[in-house]
Design an enzyme around this catalytic site. Structure first.
Site, PDB file in Angstrom:
ATOM      1  N   ASP A  96      52.787 133.687  11.582  1.00 10.64           N
ATOM      2  CA  ASP A  96      53.996 134.459  11.315  1.00 10.64           C
ATOM      3  C   ASP A  96      54.081 134.936   9.868  1.00 10.64           C
ATOM      4  O   ASP A  96      54.549 136.027   9.591  1.00 10.64           O
ATOM      5  CB  ASP A  96      55.236 133.645  11.704  1.00 10.64           C
ATOM      6  N   SER A  98      58.229 122.840  16.372  1.00  8.81           N
ATOM      7  CA  SER A  98      58.568 124.134  15.809  1.00  8.81           C
ATOM      8  C   SER A  98      58.589 125.108  16.977  1.00  8.81           C
ATOM      9  O   SER A  98      57.597 125.248  17.699  1.00  8.81           O
ATOM     10  CB  SER A  98      57.502 124.540  14.788  1.00  8.81           C
ATOM     11  N   ARG A 153      57.827 140.123  15.758  1.00 10.28           N
ATOM     12  CA  ARG A 153      57.778 140.199  14.285  1.00 10.28           C
ATOM     13  C   ARG A 153      57.846 141.627  13.732  1.00 10.28           C
ATOM     14  O   ARG A 153      58.574 141.880  12.769  1.00 10.28           O
ATOM     15  CB  ARG A 153      56.536 139.476  13.740  1.00 10.28           C
ATOM     16  N   ASP A 211      64.719 125.178   8.461  1.00 10.57           N
ATOM     17  CA  ASP A 211      64.083 125.821   7.308  1.00 10.57           C
ATOM     18  C   ASP A 211      64.973 126.874   6.655  1.00 10.57           C
ATOM     19  O   ASP A 211      65.210 126.843   5.451  1.00 10.57           O
ATOM     20  CB  ASP A 211      62.766 126.500   7.726  1.00 10.57           C
TER      21      ASP A 211
HETATM   22  N1  ARG Z   1      51.100 130.601  17.861  1.00  6.04           N
HETATM   23  C1  ARG Z   1      52.060 131.569  18.281  1.00  6.04           C
HETATM   24  C2  ARG Z   1      51.862 132.859  17.531  1.00  6.04           C
HETATM   25  O1  ARG Z   1      51.249 132.838  16.504  1.00  6.04           O
HETATM   26  C3  ARG Z   1      53.453 131.054  18.206  1.00  6.04           C
HETATM   27  C4  ARG Z   1      54.081 130.948  16.865  1.00  6.04           C
HETATM   28  C5  ARG Z   1      55.387 130.285  16.973  1.00  6.04           C
HETATM   29  N2  ARG Z   1      56.157 130.390  15.783  1.00  6.04           N
HETATM   30  C6  ARG Z   1      56.976 129.413  15.373  1.00  6.04           C
HETATM   31  N3  ARG Z   1      57.601 129.645  14.267  1.00  6.04           N
HETATM   32  N4  ARG Z   1      57.112 128.287  16.021  1.00  6.04           N
HETATM   33  O2  ARG Z   1      52.290 133.887  17.938  1.00  6.04           O
END
Ligand code: ARG
Length: 412
Positions: A138, A189, A109, A28
């Site tokens: 995210d 992902s 984050r 991405d």
């Molecule tokens: N579901 C998890 C969270 O919201 C993991 C997110 C993973 N992010 C990714 N870009 N694959 O914290």
């Protein structure tokens, strides 16, 4: 086609002049590097934080960004800061979202947002771009964190705002001769750091099917783990692990070492259907060997050193902490209030915990602390015990008084 703007912090082409792209080096953000230059006709600076992503070559990421036209490429080792100011708070809060997920992605984050806001200011960028989709958590954490830290900044999230699907991205890459790596993980992902690894998408989207064994990088499935258990000792000071097997080390080093030890025993593999912020339920796989081992030990020592009343309220505060971290509200003042409570509750969480690691399970098998509220002389049934058993009947009479009365009232 961009969807019409709905929020004040979105930016159409022509509205921004210099963009800071949060660059992981994955598909991405690699596409975005070129796409933003083309579409927004701006300079792009990249930011990559090293939070301990396994198997990533940061020099390569930097080279890649520069080759794709970045004006400057920041790569910052933030592992120590991540451990000492983010993971440490999660440990003290026994942080598990919905009782299972140690929040590894979620707590990374706000640190990314902090650096992004700082570098944007320093470099005169008026927008921050990232590669999140419009369906996940995210995007919420990044957008909310960035505009909270600097309300003047705009956010560009082309994958969400222009609906860049994987196929569109791959076509774009081919058209512009952008090399993209194809490997067995590309259907998933993933996001990783020293606190754990998140894996989603691809065949994992069918929650009725067991995940394939080859998705794991940090842990060995329990059925292939050693047949002999291994016992480790963790030493805590005020709720923070300071030594592993009697060797003092910095928290990030301790976590990295423990990931290897506990990963070998298949600890910390989580398969859950979680409630995302945006209302979706999603099937997520996590591997977080050190996190689960440390949280198991911490919780045990906390219960050992805190009173019955502290032990009753603490999980309520912990749950709220986990939800706020998950929901992307790290910078809300409530987090400060919760951290103050949680720090106070951890003041006496000092001591040693022994944990047995065996085929996917981390079990506490011993604990000791100068502040332990366990008193052998009081608890023991053997000779020399000091507990005043004669006081028990008077206590029970008053303790059960209202319950007894309520049961005696006949219904009319
Ligand atoms: N579901 C998890 C969270 O919201 C993991 C997110 C993973 N992010 C990714 N870009 N694959 O914290």
């Amino acid at each position: 086609m961009k969807k019409p703007k709905t929020a004040t912090y979105e930016a159409d082409p022509g509205e921004v002049s210099k963009v800071l792209l949060l660059f992981s080096g994955g598909l991405d953000t690699t596409i975005l590097m070129k796409w933003i230059q083309d579409m927004y006709k701006t300079d792009v600076i990249t930011l990559t934080l090293d939070l301990g992503q396994p198997g990533i070559d940061l020099k390569e990421v930097k080279q890649k960004a520069l080759k794709l036209g970045a004006l400057k490429a920041y790569v910052i080792d933030a592992k120590k800061e991540f451990a000492e100011h983010y993971i440490s708070k999660a440990i003290k809060a026994n942080a598990l979202y919905q009782g299972q997920y140690p929040l590894s992605t979620a707590i990374g984050r706000p640190l990314i947002c902090k650096y992004a806001a700082e570098i944007a200011e320093k470099e005169g960028c008026d927008a921050i771009a990232h590669g999140s989709t419009g369906k996940g958590n995210d995007q919420v954490r990044l957008d909310a964190g960035i505009i909270t830290l600097n309300p003047k900044l705009k956010v560009i999230a082309p994958v969400r705002d222009y609906d860049l699907t994987r196929d569109v991205e791959i076509d774009f890459a081919k058209k512009h001769n952008i090399p993209i790596a194809h490997h067995k993980m590309s259907q998933y992902s993933t996001d990783e750091n020293i606190w754990g690894r998140s894996i989603e998408c691809g065949i994992l989207e069918d929650p009725s099917k067991e995940p394939p064994k080859d998705i794991y990088l940090m842990s060995i499935p329990p059925e292939f783990a050693p047949d002999k258990p291994e016992t480790i000792t963790l030493e805590f000071e005020k709720g923070i692990p300071i030594a592993l097997d009697n060797m003092k080390m910095e928290l990030n080093k301790l976590i990295e070492k423990l990931n290897l030890i506990a990963g070998k025993h298949g600890i910390g593999m989580v398969d859950m259907v979680e409630d995302r912020i945006v209302g979706l339920k999603s099937r997520e796989i996590y591997e977080c060997p050190a996190a689960i081992t440390i949280l198991t030990a911490h919780k045990d020592l906390e219960k050992f050193t805190c009173t019955i009343h502290q032990n009753s309220l603490k999980p309520v505060m912990d749950q709220k902490w986990s939800e706020m971290a998950y929901y992307g509200l790290w910078y809300d003042p409530l987090m400060g209030s919760l951290n103050a409570f949680i720090d106070k509750a951890n003041e006496k969480v000092t001591g040693m915990v022994k944990v047995k690691l065996f085929k996917g399970t981390a079990t506490t098998i011993g604990r000791s602390s100068p502040y332990g509220l366990y008193d052998h002389k009081l608890a023991s049934y053997t000779k020399g015990q000091t507990f005043n058993q004669a006081a028990s009947t008077g206590f029970i009479e008053l303790w059960s008084l209202q319950t007894k009365m309520a049961n005696q009232i006949k219904e009319g």
